[in-house]
Design a protein around this motif. Structure first.
Motif, PDB file in Angstrom:
ATOM      1  N   ARG A  15       0.825  -1.212   0.000  1.00 31.66           N
ATOM      2  CA  ARG A  15       0.000   0.000   0.000  1.00 31.66           C
ATOM      3  C   ARG A  15       0.855   1.256   0.000  1.00 31.66           C
ATOM      4  O   ARG A  15       0.642   2.159  -0.796  1.00 31.66           O
ATOM      5  N   HIS A  16       1.800   1.302   0.903  1.00 28.83           N
ATOM      6  CA  HIS A  16       2.554   2.551   1.079  1.00 28.83           C
ATOM      7  C   HIS A  16       3.567   2.790  -0.039  1.00 28.83           C
ATOM      8  O   HIS A  16       3.638   3.877  -0.587  1.00 28.83           O
ATOM      9  N   TYR A  17       4.347   1.771  -0.326  1.00 35.09           N
ATOM     10  CA  TYR A  17       5.453   1.994  -1.273  1.00 35.09           C
ATOM     11  C   TYR A  17       5.092   1.632  -2.713  1.00 35.09           C
ATOM     12  O   TYR A  17       5.745   2.091  -3.636  1.00 35.09           O
ATOM     13  N   ARG A  60      -4.217  -0.474  -4.261  1.00 32.36           N
ATOM     14  CA  ARG A  60      -5.442  -0.228  -3.494  1.00 32.36           C
ATOM     15  C   ARG A  60      -5.681  -1.391  -2.521  1.00 32.36           C
ATOM     16  O   ARG A  60      -5.328  -2.549  -2.804  1.00 32.36           O
ATOM     17  N   LEU A  61      -6.312  -1.047  -1.394  1.00 31.92           N
ATOM     18  CA  LEU A  61      -6.528  -2.078  -0.363  1.00 31.92           C
ATOM     19  C   LEU A  61      -7.414  -3.214  -0.873  1.00 31.92           C
ATOM     20  O   LEU A  61      -7.229  -4.372  -0.493  1.00 31.92           O
ATOM     21  N   ARG A  62      -8.375  -2.873  -1.731  1.00 32.64           N
ATOM     22  CA  ARG A  62      -9.266  -3.911  -2.255  1.00 32.64           C
ATOM     23  C   ARG A  62      -8.465  -4.951  -3.057  1.00 32.64           C
ATOM     24  O   ARG A  62      -8.646  -6.157  -2.911  1.00 32.64           O
ATOM     25  N   TYR A 109      -4.423   7.668   3.180  1.00 36.36           N
ATOM     26  CA  TYR A 109      -4.087   6.915   1.963  1.00 36.36           C
ATOM     27  C   TYR A 109      -5.135   7.107   0.869  1.00 36.36           C
ATOM     28  O   TYR A 109      -5.084   6.434  -0.159  1.00 36.36           O
ATOM     29  N   GLY A 110      -6.094   8.000   1.114  1.00 32.97           N
ATOM     30  CA  GLY A 110      -7.132   8.247   0.105  1.00 32.97           C
ATOM     31  C   GLY A 110      -8.069   7.064  -0.047  1.00 32.97           C
ATOM     32  O   GLY A 110      -8.617   6.829  -1.128  1.00 32.97           O
ATOM     33  N   GLU A 111      -8.249   6.293   1.024  1.00 37.64           N
ATOM     34  CA  GLU A 111      -9.093   5.088   0.940  1.00 37.64           C
ATOM     35  C   GLU A 111     -10.346   5.215   1.812  1.00 37.64           C
ATOM     36  O   GLU A 111     -11.013   4.212   2.074  1.00 37.64           O
ATOM     37  N   ARG A 124       3.395   9.080   7.854  1.00 39.98           N
ATOM     38  CA  ARG A 124       3.392   8.714   6.440  1.00 39.98           C
ATOM     39  C   ARG A 124       4.568   9.391   5.716  1.00 39.98           C
ATOM     40  O   ARG A 124       5.283   8.775   4.930  1.00 39.98           O
ATOM     41  N   GLY A 125       4.775  10.688   6.061  1.00 37.38           N
ATOM     42  CA  GLY A 125       5.901  11.424   5.449  1.00 37.38           C
ATOM     43  C   GLY A 125       7.232  10.797   5.834  1.00 37.38           C
ATOM     44  O   GLY A 125       8.142  10.665   5.011  1.00 37.38           O
TER      45      GLY A 125
END
Lengths: 194, 313
Positions: free
Chosen positions: A154-156, A160-162, B15-17, B47-48
């Protein structure tokens, strides 16, 4: 010449075409290798994961039924190969997290560090940067393999989580909970930097 | 909305989720809760901070090595047989699941057959007449004789090994690779066995025990003499952690100069990256100019450059 579409390549590979299989590999292998390299921070381990993942893909290609996208299917296998690798590592307790710089491999890290110490104009800042990188890698290495994977994807890698849920064969809600737990852990471990 | 729920949603938010239906209640809560507003700021900082680590891009050289290794493994693996492809392609059809009554009948029949087989075989001595027997490594006498290897399997999680071999009878031996009896079968397989798959599995199990000098020697022999490049590569992989051992070093040098497989030569170059001495540099010079494989020439030139760069003050 027009490239064959993915479905055609998959069908040809399922019928035993090595050429088609290699074309499929080349569509995905760079991002697979990037994922592996960022997860394990060692070129040799990343190479092992790459190899294991694509061999599994090859051996199980006949089981792919187009019920999901080939991308999701291949990443499900890659995710499992990565998880297996991380679990083996945590079982053997051989995790080393001292790699803090760029470059691919164990040896490359050493050379990169040498280069940086020669060129870095502000040693104090460089030291802080290294300490932070070490702290982040340490915190990541203390996550469970599943948390580590979800966070990495997710982060790197911006997945999407789905989609991550589909790769893990679980619900989006489970992945959301996993990401939340991971953030809680990271917040505690990195509190001195926040 | 309570603070606990809000704190979970804020991770999704950064995370825009965040789901659209949760947004109004979430924003309303933030507007009235100073603690959660501060917590959101901490999440953003985290996050940064995590972005500071960045991602590493694999180099073209690593990608090329991976592709080459995969190709060799696929060569070694061979194409899937028609039977295997057919088995996979019908694997999703589960006749037992489609016809529960049929499945019950088949299970019953299977149970009856199994019961009959067990009762008629009960009087026989275990292991006699070709029946496989299972032994733990510690229970095997020191003087056991091996007439052939049937299969070797390593558990990737525990590192345990199961070797099936034929002696006076077929025996399946389970234990850890450090067990003497297991090692004896594995060493026998590496040196004598025709089936390259069995040799490969043996090397795979032995390379974890390469701290033992006898096993290192067996791996050296496999790396220099095995006719299968996959086996040679696997043996090399077990040896490259010992570049300071003179025997290993000499063997790696020999493989670097003489192995017919470019993948093996490349892995030898990698093994020497950290400890290049004058002998290694001399071989690399020759390879950089004369090796018939482009990639090996390129890799040798890069290794030489790296060696020279580290020599500079």
């Amino acid at each position: 010449m027009k490239q064959p579409d993915e479905r055609t390549l998959v069908l040809e590979a399922q019928n035993g075409s090595r050429v088609a299989f290699e074309q499929l590999v080349r569509r995905y292998d760079q991002s697979v290798l990037r994922l592996a390299l960022n997860l394990v921070r060692s070129a040799e381990d990343a190479k092992d994961i790459y190899q294991e993942a694509f061999l599994r893909v090859y051996r199980n290609l006949g089981r792919f039924r187009f019920e999901c996208s080939f991308y999701t299917w291949i990443y499900r296998i890659v995710t499992n190969a990565c998880l297996d690798h991380l679990r083996r590592k945590s079982t053997r307790k051989e995790e080393t997290v001292a790699r803090t710089t760029g470059g691919d491999g164990d040896a490359a890290d050493v050379f990169d560090q040498l280069r940086e110490t020669r060129t870095e104009a502000d040693p104090e800042r460089d030291l802080m940067r290294r300490q932070l990188a070490f702290g982040i890698n340490q915190a990541l290495s203390e996550l469970s393999p599943r948390e580590r994977m979800v966070f990495e994807l997710r982060h790197y890698h911006g997945l999407r989580l789905r989609l991550i849920g589909e790769m893990f064969g679980t619900s989006e809600e489970t992945i959301k909970n996993c990401l939340f737990r991971t953030h809680q852990k990271l917040r505690v471990k990195l509190r001195d930097w926040i | 909305m309570d603070c606990q729920r809000a704190q979970m949603l804020m991770v999704l938010h950064i995370y825009g989720e965040l789901a659209e239906e949760d947004r109004p209640a979430f924003e309303q809560h933030l507007g009235s809760c100073a603690n959660c507003t501060a917590a959101l700021e901490v999440e953003r900082k985290l996050r940064g901070l995590m972005d500071e680590r960045g991602t590493r891009e694999p180099s073209p050289e690593l990608l090329a090595r991976c592709r080459m290794g995969l190709e060799e493994s696929l060569d070694f693996d061979g194409p899937l047989s028609l039977w295997e492809r057919a088995r996979q392609s019908i694997g999703w059809v589960n006749p037992l699941g489609v016809h529960p009554a049929l499945s019950a009948a088949l299970l019953l029949l299977f149970g009856v057959l199994l019961g009959w087989m067990l009762t008629t075989k009960l009087g026989e001595k275990p292991g006699a007449g070709g029946t496989p027997v299972f032994e733990q490594a510690g229970t095997i006498p020191d003087d056991f004789q091996i007439s052939g290897i049937h299969s070797i399997a390593t558990d990737p999680v525990t590192g345990g090994v199961a070797v099936s071999y034929d002696a006076a009878r077929r025996v399946t031996l389970t234990g850890m690779p450090e067990d003497a009896a297991i090692q004896r079968v594995l060493l026998f397989a590496v040196r004598n066995y025709e089936n390259s798959g069995v040799r490969l599995e043996s090397v795979e199990a032995l390379r974890r025990q390469a701290d033992d000098v006898l096993i290192r020697r067996a791996l050296i022999s496999a790396m220099l003499n095995d006719k299968n490049p996959g086996v040679r590569l696997r043996a090399l992989d077990g040896l490259k952690k010992y570049p300071k051992d003179p025997e290993v070093r000499q063997a790696l040098l020999q493989a670097l100069a003489k192995d017919s497989n470019p993948g093996v030569r490349v892995e030898c170059i990698n093994a020497f990256t950290e400890f290049p001495d004058s002998e290694v540099i001399a071989v690399l010079r020759v390879l950089a100019q004369k090796d018939k494989n482009n990639y090996v020439r390129m890799k040798s030139a890069a290794a030489l450059e790296q060696a020279w760069a580290t020599d500079k003050p």
